[in-house]
Design an enzyme around this catalytic site. Structure first.
Site, PDB file in Angstrom:
ATOM      1  N   ALA A  48       0.482  -0.819  -0.188  1.00  0.00           N
ATOM      2  CA  ALA A  48      -0.166   0.243   0.585  1.00  0.00           C
ATOM      3  C   ALA A  48       0.897   1.059   0.079  1.00  0.00           C
ATOM      4  O   ALA A  48       2.399   1.459   0.314  1.00  0.00           O
ATOM      5  CB  ALA A  48      -0.971   0.029   1.347  1.00  0.00           C
ATOM      6  N   LYS A  49       0.258   2.342  -0.837  1.00  0.00           N
ATOM      7  CA  LYS A  49       0.342   3.836  -0.839  1.00  0.00           C
ATOM      8  C   LYS A  49       0.378   5.000   0.149  1.00  0.00           C
ATOM      9  O   LYS A  49      -1.078   4.049  -0.351  1.00  0.00           O
ATOM     10  CB  LYS A  49       1.334   3.823  -2.470  1.00  0.00           C
ATOM     11  CG  LYS A  49       2.036   4.997  -2.511  1.00  0.00           C
ATOM     12  CD  LYS A  49       3.029   5.195  -2.314  1.00  0.00           C
ATOM     13  CE  LYS A  49       4.161   6.254  -2.811  1.00  0.00           C
ATOM     14  NZ  LYS A  49       5.506   6.153  -1.864  1.00  0.00           N
ATOM     15  N   GLY A  50       0.441   5.509   0.348  1.00  0.00           N
ATOM     16  CA  GLY A  50      -0.320   6.826   1.296  1.00  0.00           C
ATOM     17  C   GLY A  50      -0.617   7.670  -0.491  1.00  0.00           C
ATOM     18  O   GLY A  50      -0.266   7.490  -1.456  1.00  0.00           O
ATOM     19  N   GLY A  97      -3.423  10.772  -0.086  1.00  0.00           N
ATOM     20  CA  GLY A  97      -3.727  12.657   0.380  1.00  0.00           C
ATOM     21  C   GLY A  97      -3.282  12.974  -0.277  1.00  0.00           C
ATOM     22  O   GLY A  97      -3.281  14.031  -1.156  1.00  0.00           O
ATOM     23  N   GLU A  98      -1.942  12.867   0.409  1.00  0.00           N
ATOM     24  CA  GLU A  98      -0.606  13.586  -0.142  1.00  0.00           C
ATOM     25  C   GLU A  98      -0.395  14.035  -2.089  1.00  0.00           C
ATOM     26  O   GLU A  98       0.395  15.065  -2.515  1.00  0.00           O
ATOM     27  CB  GLU A  98       0.447  13.021   0.376  1.00  0.00           C
ATOM     28  CG  GLU A  98       0.982  14.371   1.626  1.00  0.00           C
ATOM     29  CD  GLU A  98       2.003  13.079   2.512  1.00  0.00           C
ATOM     30  OE1 GLU A  98       2.993  12.997   1.806  1.00  0.00           O
ATOM     31  OE2 GLU A  98       2.440  13.794   3.009  1.00  0.00           O
TER      32      GLU A  98
END
Lengths: 199, 280
Positions: free
Chosen positions: A150-152, A154-155
């Site tokens: 998984a990877k963030g 929102g940013e």
């Protein structure tokens, strides 16, 4: 809520089931027949478990989507690829909005230790009227350092936006602006400088 | 701070006569409340105009008279105003956000004397007059051009109230444009240009009036640009010369919105574009 209003709601779950099915049980440690939070959120819905990595399952999902009036695609962005207008796309758009403010408007001006623009009327951020339409295109990959790849999310809209705007200005005018925000005055100065350089 | 809500103009003027600078007037409050919050002003008394019925009037009868409690939105949406003074209603529509237009008043806006507000340039171009009243001097009126003196400074004395703005009928066939330059539409103008042109039957400029917001510490009338235009036949070259004249006559402020040189340049370009739009 849509089901409460009489819509036919079909939920696509992974073969292992919506993780939320087990969450209450795991959290409470109680082996219960009923999972009240899950029942509440999913009342009136029907479910189908599909392994979207398999073409046959995708065909079923496509067929369901084709006859659906509204599709709400969340969580499964990686497996299926959330389109523009989905909640996941909205998250990216929020990041881009911040990036546009960062790249074009937000400038804290100080003089002798005094902030000269301490209000949102003078420290400008984009509002709904300044936002262009934003389309999201997904590159499906995984991050070996993230849990289960998984990877963030929102940013990601924020990080490259200011640089992308500066590159767009360069593409359009031949002028490199190396300071953000790219205020109209800075862009005009850079165009003048680029013209002078070219002679 | 005490809040007084007089029901007659005479009572309001009594308070202003007694308290002078220690009293501040509240119409829509959209400029004053910001000043209060930032402690730029520290009045002992606030005089609310909301209960004074005669100030809630907008009369269109050949000319127009806009009372002190009329909001930007009421002026902007009034069919008679739109027909007779479209330049002013366009400038009113450019004021900030709908929420602020619904509360803020035209008279409050000009009494605040902010050089980058939108309506003042249009009032100058429309040859508007500002009506003042006080116990000491009674009623008097000045032209919009004379009304604005400096940054948040007008000819109104501390004991005087702006009771109305009036507008003469506009010349038949007048062409107009209000062009605003701002980072976001809701912002104060960096530059705002209001243009009113009348062409003679032979196509030359019979009359030109140009108001400039953001071109000085007060709203400016671009008399040099008007002189360039008068009697001449409009051409791209003429409009550029008029823009240059407006830029030369300007003395914009160096502030967070930009440097003097940059603003001058924008004034020249926006004056030219506003003229072209009026003539289109």
């Amino acid at each position: 809520v849509l089901a409460d209003w009489g819509a036919e709601v079909i939920k696509i779950e992974p073969p292992t089931g919506d993780p939320f099915r087990g969450l209450f049980l795991t959290a409470s440690g109680v082996e219960a027949e009923l999972n009240p939070p899950f029942e509440l959120d999913n009342r009136g819905k029907r479910s189908v478990a599909l392994d979207l990595e398999r073409p046959a399952a995708r065909a079923i999902a496509d067929a369901l989507l084709a006859r659906a009036g509204v599709s709400v695609r969340e969580l499964d962005a990686v497996a299926y690829g959330a389109g523009p207008g989905s909640f996941t796309g909205l998250r990216i758009a929020c990041g881009v909005a911040q990036g546009i403010g960062y790249g074009l408007m937000e400038d804290l001006v100080c003089e002798d230790g005094q902030v000269l623009n301490p209000h949102f009327s003078t420290y400008k951020i984009p509002t709904a009227t300044e936002m262009p339409p934003i389309r999201c295109y997904w590159v499906e990959t995984d991050d070996p350092r993230g849990p289960y790849g998984a990877k963030g999310l929102g940013e990601m809209g924020l990080v490259p936006t200011a640089a992308a705007i500066a590159n767009a200005v360069y593409e359009a005018t031949g002028a490199r602006v190396s300071r953000i925000p790219l205020t109209p005055e800075r862009v005009l100065d850079a165009i003048d400088a680029a013209r002078q350089e070219r002679g | 701070v005490r809040y007084l809500a007089p029901t007659t103009l005479s009572e309001a003027l009594d308070v202003l006569a007694d308290r002078g600078d220690a009293a501040k007037v509240v119409a829509g409050g959209q400029s004053l409340l910001v000043l209060l919050r930032d402690r730029f002003v520290d009045p002992e008394v606030l005089v609310g105009l909301a209960e004074i019925e005669p100030l809630r009037a907008l009369e269109v009868n050949g000319g127009a008279r806009i009372g002190a409690m009329m909001t930007h939105a009421q002026v902007e949406r009034d069919p008679g105003m739109r027909r007779g003074w479209p330049l002013l209603t366009a400038a009113e529509a450019a004021v900030s956000t709908m929420q602020i237009r619904n509360r803020g008043t035209l008279c409050g806006n000009i009494a605040h004397g902010f050089p980058t507000a939108d309506p003042p340039a249009a009032l100058v171009a429309c040859d508007a007059r500002v009506h003042l009243a006080s116990k000491r001097e009674g009623e008097r009126e000045v032209s919009a051009e004379e009304f604005f003196v400096g940054m948040m400074e007008t000819v109104a004395h501390a004991d005087e109230l702006v009771t109305a703005v009036s507008l003469p009928p506009q010349p038949a066939g007048a062409r107009w444009a209000y062009l605003k330059y701002a980072v976001r539409p809701l912002d104060f103008a960096i530059v705002g240009v209001a243009v009113r042109l009348v062409l003679a039957p032979d196509g030359t400029v019979a009359d030109a009036r140009i108001g400039l917001n953001g071109a000085a510490n007060r709203t400016l009338r671009a008399t040099d640009a008007e002189a360039v235009l008068r009697g001449e036949r409009p051409s791209p070259e003429l409009l550029t010369r008029a823009g240059d004249a407006a830029a030369r006559q300007s003395a914009p402020l160096d502030d967070i919105d930009g440097t003097v040189d940059y603003k001058r340049r924008v004034i020249g370009v926006y004056t030219r574009r506003a003229l072209a739009r009026a003539l289109a």
